[in-house]
Every structure is written in structure tokens, then in C-alpha cells.
Design a protein around this motif. Structure first.
Motif, PDB file in Angstrom:
ATOM      1  N   GLU A  85     -39.893   9.718 -66.500  1.00 11.49           N
ATOM      2  CA  GLU A  85     -38.621   9.568 -65.594  1.00 11.49           C
ATOM      3  C   GLU A  85     -37.377  10.418 -66.211  1.00 11.49           C
ATOM      4  O   GLU A  85     -36.496  11.092 -65.538  1.00 11.49           O
ATOM      5  CB  GLU A  85     -37.839   8.250 -65.639  1.00 11.49           C
ATOM      6  CG  GLU A  85     -38.816   7.266 -64.882  1.00 11.49           C
ATOM      7  CD  GLU A  85     -38.731   5.802 -65.010  1.00 11.49           C
ATOM      8  OE1 GLU A  85     -37.773   5.492 -65.667  1.00 11.49           O
ATOM      9  OE2 GLU A  85     -39.588   4.917 -64.658  1.00 11.49           O
ATOM     10  N   SER A  86     -37.608  11.098 -67.429  1.00  5.65           N
ATOM     11  CA  SER A  86     -36.451  12.066 -67.912  1.00  5.65           C
ATOM     12  C   SER A  86     -37.142  13.583 -68.051  1.00  5.65           C
ATOM     13  O   SER A  86     -36.716  14.281 -68.468  1.00  5.65           O
ATOM     14  CB  SER A  86     -35.873  11.485 -69.245  1.00  5.65           C
ATOM     15  OG  SER A  86     -36.930  11.409 -70.156  1.00  5.65           O
ATOM     16  N   TYR A  87     -38.487  13.655 -67.526  1.00  9.64           N
ATOM     17  CA  TYR A  87     -39.107  14.831 -67.904  1.00  9.64           C
ATOM     18  C   TYR A  87     -38.426  16.028 -67.065  1.00  9.64           C
ATOM     19  O   TYR A  87     -37.962  15.769 -66.121  1.00  9.64           O
ATOM     20  CB  TYR A  87     -40.549  14.576 -67.275  1.00  9.64           C
ATOM     21  CG  TYR A  87     -41.623  15.556 -68.023  1.00  9.64           C
ATOM     22  CD1 TYR A  87     -42.154  15.363 -69.041  1.00  9.64           C
ATOM     23  CD2 TYR A  87     -41.877  16.884 -67.131  1.00  9.64           C
ATOM     24  CE1 TYR A  87     -42.982  16.307 -69.664  1.00  9.64           C
ATOM     25  CE2 TYR A  87     -42.951  17.809 -67.583  1.00  9.64           C
ATOM     26  CZ  TYR A  87     -43.452  17.494 -68.875  1.00  9.64           C
ATOM     27  OH  TYR A  87     -44.201  18.436 -69.363  1.00  9.64           O
ATOM     28  N   GLN A  88     -38.449  17.089 -67.827  1.00  9.02           N
ATOM     29  CA  GLN A  88     -38.115  18.458 -67.148  1.00  9.02           C
ATOM     30  C   GLN A  88     -39.091  19.106 -66.270  1.00  9.02           C
ATOM     31  O   GLN A  88     -39.858  19.722 -67.065  1.00  9.02           O
ATOM     32  CB  GLN A  88     -37.199  19.256 -68.389  1.00  9.02           C
ATOM     33  CG  GLN A  88     -36.469  18.778 -68.973  1.00  9.02           C
ATOM     34  CD  GLN A  88     -35.192  18.469 -68.119  1.00  9.02           C
ATOM     35  OE1 GLN A  88     -34.810  19.256 -67.245  1.00  9.02           O
ATOM     36  NE2 GLN A  88     -34.521  17.327 -68.218  1.00  9.02           N
ATOM     37  N   TRP A  89     -39.341  18.772 -65.123  1.00  4.91           N
ATOM     38  CA  TRP A  89     -40.405  19.103 -64.356  1.00  4.91           C
ATOM     39  C   TRP A  89     -40.450  20.764 -64.293  1.00  4.91           C
ATOM     40  O   TRP A  89     -39.298  21.355 -64.030  1.00  4.91           O
ATOM     41  CB  TRP A  89     -40.495  18.489 -62.892  1.00  4.91           C
ATOM     42  CG  TRP A  89     -40.537  16.938 -63.015  1.00  4.91           C
ATOM     43  CD1 TRP A  89     -39.419  16.022 -63.089  1.00  4.91           C
ATOM     44  CD2 TRP A  89     -41.643  16.253 -63.490  1.00  4.91           C
ATOM     45  NE1 TRP A  89     -39.856  14.709 -63.378  1.00  4.91           N
ATOM     46  CE2 TRP A  89     -41.466  14.923 -63.756  1.00  4.91           C
ATOM     47  CE3 TRP A  89     -43.127  16.389 -63.950  1.00  4.91           C
ATOM     48  CZ2 TRP A  89     -42.233  13.817 -64.059  1.00  4.91           C
ATOM     49  CZ3 TRP A  89     -43.901  15.682 -64.309  1.00  4.91           C
ATOM     50  CH2 TRP A  89     -43.511  14.106 -64.419  1.00  4.91           C
ATOM     51  N   LEU A  90     -41.417  21.271 -64.003  1.00 10.04           N
ATOM     52  CA  LEU A  90     -41.599  22.704 -64.017  1.00 10.04           C
ATOM     53  C   LEU A  90     -41.183  23.515 -62.530  1.00 10.04           C
ATOM     54  O   LEU A  90     -40.821  24.446 -62.489  1.00 10.04           O
ATOM     55  CB  LEU A  90     -42.773  23.330 -64.264  1.00 10.04           C
ATOM     56  CG  LEU A  90     -43.421  22.925 -65.757  1.00 10.04           C
ATOM     57  CD1 LEU A  90     -44.823  23.271 -65.784  1.00 10.04           C
ATOM     58  CD2 LEU A  90     -42.590  23.580 -66.783  1.00 10.04           C
ATOM     59  N   SER A  91     -41.310  22.722 -61.558  1.00 13.26           N
ATOM     60  CA  SER A  91     -40.984  22.876 -60.230  1.00 13.26           C
ATOM     61  C   SER A  91     -40.303  21.916 -59.333  1.00 13.26           C
ATOM     62  O   SER A  91     -40.321  20.596 -59.733  1.00 13.26           O
ATOM     63  CB  SER A  91     -42.327  23.211 -59.436  1.00 13.26           C
ATOM     64  OG  SER A  91     -43.187  24.343 -60.033  1.00 13.26           O
ATOM     65  N   SER A  92     -39.690  22.157 -58.092  1.00 17.12           N
ATOM     66  CA  SER A  92     -39.021  21.264 -57.366  1.00 17.12           C
ATOM     67  C   SER A  92     -39.588  21.075 -56.211  1.00 17.12           C
ATOM     68  O   SER A  92     -40.091  21.846 -55.144  1.00 17.12           O
ATOM     69  CB  SER A  92     -37.531  21.972 -57.284  1.00 17.12           C
ATOM     70  OG  SER A  92     -37.049  21.180 -55.947  1.00 17.12           O
ATOM     71  N   LEU A  93     -40.089  19.697 -56.290  1.00 16.53           N
ATOM     72  CA  LEU A  93     -40.940  19.254 -54.884  1.00 16.53           C
ATOM     73  C   LEU A  93     -40.000  19.209 -53.674  1.00 16.53           C
ATOM     74  O   LEU A  93     -40.291  19.449 -52.392  1.00 16.53           O
ATOM     75  CB  LEU A  93     -41.488  17.898 -54.994  1.00 16.53           C
ATOM     76  CG  LEU A  93     -42.841  17.773 -55.873  1.00 16.53           C
ATOM     77  CD1 LEU A  93     -43.213  16.451 -56.137  1.00 16.53           C
ATOM     78  CD2 LEU A  93     -43.770  18.996 -55.551  1.00 16.53           C
ATOM     79  N   ASP A  94     -38.485  19.108 -53.867  1.00 13.64           N
ATOM     80  CA  ASP A  94     -37.648  19.170 -52.767  1.00 13.64           C
ATOM     81  C   ASP A  94     -37.434  20.560 -52.015  1.00 13.64           C
ATOM     82  O   ASP A  94     -37.720  20.618 -50.897  1.00 13.64           O
ATOM     83  CB  ASP A  94     -36.129  18.927 -53.271  1.00 13.64           C
ATOM     84  CG  ASP A  94     -35.933  17.691 -53.494  1.00 13.64           C
ATOM     85  OD1 ASP A  94     -36.310  16.711 -52.928  1.00 13.64           O
ATOM     86  OD2 ASP A  94     -35.010  17.224 -54.683  1.00 13.64           O
ATOM     87  N   GLN A  95     -37.787  21.473 -52.881  1.00 15.46           N
ATOM     88  CA  GLN A  95     -38.099  22.956 -52.234  1.00 15.46           C
ATOM     89  C   GLN A  95     -39.169  22.795 -51.342  1.00 15.46           C
ATOM     90  O   GLN A  95     -39.337  23.466 -50.206  1.00 15.46           O
ATOM     91  CB  GLN A  95     -38.123  23.851 -53.332  1.00 15.46           C
ATOM     92  CG  GLN A  95     -38.463  25.249 -52.830  1.00 15.46           C
ATOM     93  CD  GLN A  95     -38.695  26.586 -53.904  1.00 15.46           C
ATOM     94  OE1 GLN A  95     -38.192  26.234 -55.188  1.00 15.46           O
ATOM     95  NE2 GLN A  95     -39.191  27.536 -53.732  1.00 15.46           N
ATOM     96  N   LEU A  96     -40.487  22.303 -51.972  1.00 14.58           N
ATOM     97  CA  LEU A  96     -41.765  22.352 -51.142  1.00 14.58           C
ATOM     98  C   LEU A  96     -41.229  21.572 -49.793  1.00 14.58           C
ATOM     99  O   LEU A  96     -41.983  22.140 -48.976  1.00 14.58           O
ATOM    100  CB  LEU A  96     -42.847  21.565 -52.247  1.00 14.58           C
ATOM    101  CG  LEU A  96     -44.021  21.412 -51.395  1.00 14.58           C
ATOM    102  CD1 LEU A  96     -44.778  22.599 -50.761  1.00 14.58           C
ATOM    103  CD2 LEU A  96     -45.061  20.757 -52.331  1.00 14.58           C
ATOM    104  N   ILE A  97     -41.036  20.496 -50.010  1.00 17.38           N
ATOM    105  CA  ILE A  97     -40.756  19.658 -48.605  1.00 17.38           C
ATOM    106  C   ILE A  97     -39.987  20.318 -47.568  1.00 17.38           C
ATOM    107  O   ILE A  97     -40.197  20.271 -46.456  1.00 17.38           O
ATOM    108  CB  ILE A  97     -40.025  18.100 -49.177  1.00 17.38           C
ATOM    109  CG1 ILE A  97     -41.469  17.405 -49.936  1.00 17.38           C
ATOM    110  CG2 ILE A  97     -39.655  17.554 -47.769  1.00 17.38           C
ATOM    111  CD1 ILE A  97     -40.846  16.082 -50.390  1.00 17.38           C
TER     112      ILE A  97
END
Length: 278
Positions: free
Chosen positions: A259-271
Motif C-alpha cells: 500500500e505504500s509501494y512506489q509503483w513504476l507506472s501510473s494506471l490512471d494514465q493507462l485508464i
């Protein structure tokens, strides 16, 4: 073509092999724990499932990752219940597809969009005129690492175009984890610098981001940086699922990490991009 066929056959079998390779030992069917001294109870399992479905976090990347973990977690419970040595790769694949179908249906939330997991493994997005975009999610790059990744994407481009008449600019790829898919020599060549080990590389966020940016440059898709989404470096959903049933890790700590992970990509952008295509 023979080489590509072998790559794709390997991918089809990858979930089965990954599950076997990442097992933390053998469990008895009566005991959910790796250690018989501290069994995981039904209440523990229910608590884990409640955490996996929790929506108290805002990051949709964490939400999707937990949903994928739940697929592996449920399959591990089934493996234990039936006293099998391996997870059922076909069932995992189908359930992952269903999870993605439900996830994108919810977050796209447009009445004219229909999201379908097709039998060929692609997630296909439909509007009133037919298919307009496709997506493929790879749990990791275990059997298509290094430049084989590009061959596999080429296959999805061909499949999307021939079967669904979807153009390359509307094809998207998600890679859930880099773990179990790093070719050290290839990483060093792409970065033009040595790395001490795969683990050290995966835990170096600066190098990982540099690598995936360079990796995307070779993807056979237009505007590839908008088409290929890597989620995690060192975090792997199958490993997490096994850890949740192990006394070796504190579950609260595992969920905090997700829940605090620094994800490599934004899924908001994909959506948003998929919405634009609709």
C-alpha cells in the motif's frame, strides 16, 4: 517463426513453472502454514482476504496488485486443499483474466465500454462499433526476458490486428513484476554499466527506472512509453501470496509494503488513454 512459437509456448506454461519455482516447500492439506508449529487458521485466511479486498487506499496500482495477489493466494489455498505440488496454471490464467476484466470495467466506468477477457488471453475493449483496444498483462518476464519481450509484443500486435482489427496505437501491455524476469547481462548492456546482482538492481529504483525507459525504447509499438506499464520491481504477486501463508513474514508488514509501494507506472494514465480511444 519456430523461435517465436517456442517463446509463446513458454509463456503459456509460465504460470505453472513460476508457481513451482517459487514454492516455499510442501504443505500438508490440513495446515495452511509452512511451519506446522504455527498453523494459519480459517480466521487468519479470512483476515488476509479482507485485507486483499480493502479499498482504504487510493492508489489503484495497489488495488490491482492486491487483486492479482488474491488470485495466487486463492490458488495456493486450493493447492493445499487438494494436496497438489503445483498451482493450476490454467485456472490462475483464467482467474487473472477475469480479475483484469472486472478491474477495468469498474475503473473505466463508461456505459458504452465493454471489457472482455477473450480465450486467447487478451483483454479486449469494445464500444458500439466493436473492438477498439486490447491489453495483455504478463505477471513477469520469466519466459520472455531481454529481447524476447519484443517478439512477444509483436505477436500480440499481429493477433490484435488480425483477429480484432485493433491498430498498434491501441495496444497496451502491463508487466506486473520485474522479479523472476531479469537477464543480468542484458540489463548491463542496456544500462552500459555493471550491476552486482539482480537483487541489488531490483532494489535500486534509479537504475530500474533508467532500465525500463531504455527497455520501452525498443518496444515495437508507436509511443511505446504510453503503451507499456511496469508495476513493481522486486515485489511479485505469487511470492507475496506464498508469504501471506508463511509465518516467516508479518502480514501487516506485507500489506503496508504493497500500500505504500512506489509503483513504476501510473494506471490512471493507462485508464485515461483507453477512455480517449473509446
Amino acid at each position: 517463426m519456430d523461435q517465436l512459437f517456442n517463446v509463446l509456448t513458454s509463456i503459456d506454461e509460465s504460470l505453472k513453472r513460476i508457481a513451482n519455482a517459487l514454492e516455499h516447500g510442501h504443505h500438508s492439506p490440513q495446515n495452511f502454514s509452512i511451519s506446522s508449529t504455527t498453523p494459519v487458521t480459517e480466521a487468519d485466511v479470512n483476515d488476509i482476504k479482507e485485507h486483499l479486498t480493502s479499498r482504504e487506499i487510493n492508489q489503484i496500482e495497489s488495488i490491482l496488485f492486491k487483486k492479482i495477489v488474491q488470485v495466487y493466494f486463492d490458488e495456493e489455498l486450493e493447492r493445499i486443499r487438494t494436496n497438489r505440488n503445483k498451482k493450476a496454471s490454467r485456472r490462475v490464467s483464467v482467474n487473472l483474466g477475469t480479475t483484469l476484466e472486472e478491474f477495468f470495467s469498474e475503473y473505466l466506468s463508461l456505459p458504452n465500454i465493454r471489457v472482455v477477457r477473450e480465450k486467447d488471453g487478451l483483454i479486449v475493449f469494445y464500444n458500439e462499433n466493436g473492438a477498439f483496444a486490447t491489453l495483455k498483462c504478463l505477471t513477469d518476464l520469466g519466459f520472455c526476458r531481454a529481447q524476447k519481450f519484443y517478439e512477444v509484443i509483436d505477436h500480440f500486435v499481429t493477433l490484435s490486428n488480425n483477429k480484432y482489427e485493433v491498430a498498434p496505437e491501441n495496444i497496451f501491455i502491463i508487466v506486473t513484476s520485474l522479479r523472476n524476469g531479469i537477464d543480468k547481462t542484458y540489463v548491463e548492456e542496456l544500462l552500459n554499466k555493471p550491476i552486482s546482482s539482480n537483487l541489488d538492481f531490483l532494489n535500486n529504483s534509479k537504475l530500474v527506472k533508467e532500465f525500463i525507459n531504455l527497455y520501452r525504447d525498443g518496444v515495437p509499438l508507436p509511443d511505446a512509453h504510453d503503451k507499456v506499464y511496469f508495476l513493481a520491481a522486486d515485489l511479485h504477486p505469487n511470492v507475496v501470496a506464498n508469504e501471506l501463508l508463511s509465518e516467516e513474514m508479518d502480514n501487516e508488514e506485507i500489506f503496508n509494503q504493497i500500500e505504500s509501494y512506489q509503483w513504476l507506472s501510473s494506471l490512471d494514465q493507462l485508464i485515461n488513454l483507453i477512455k480517449q480511444r473509446a
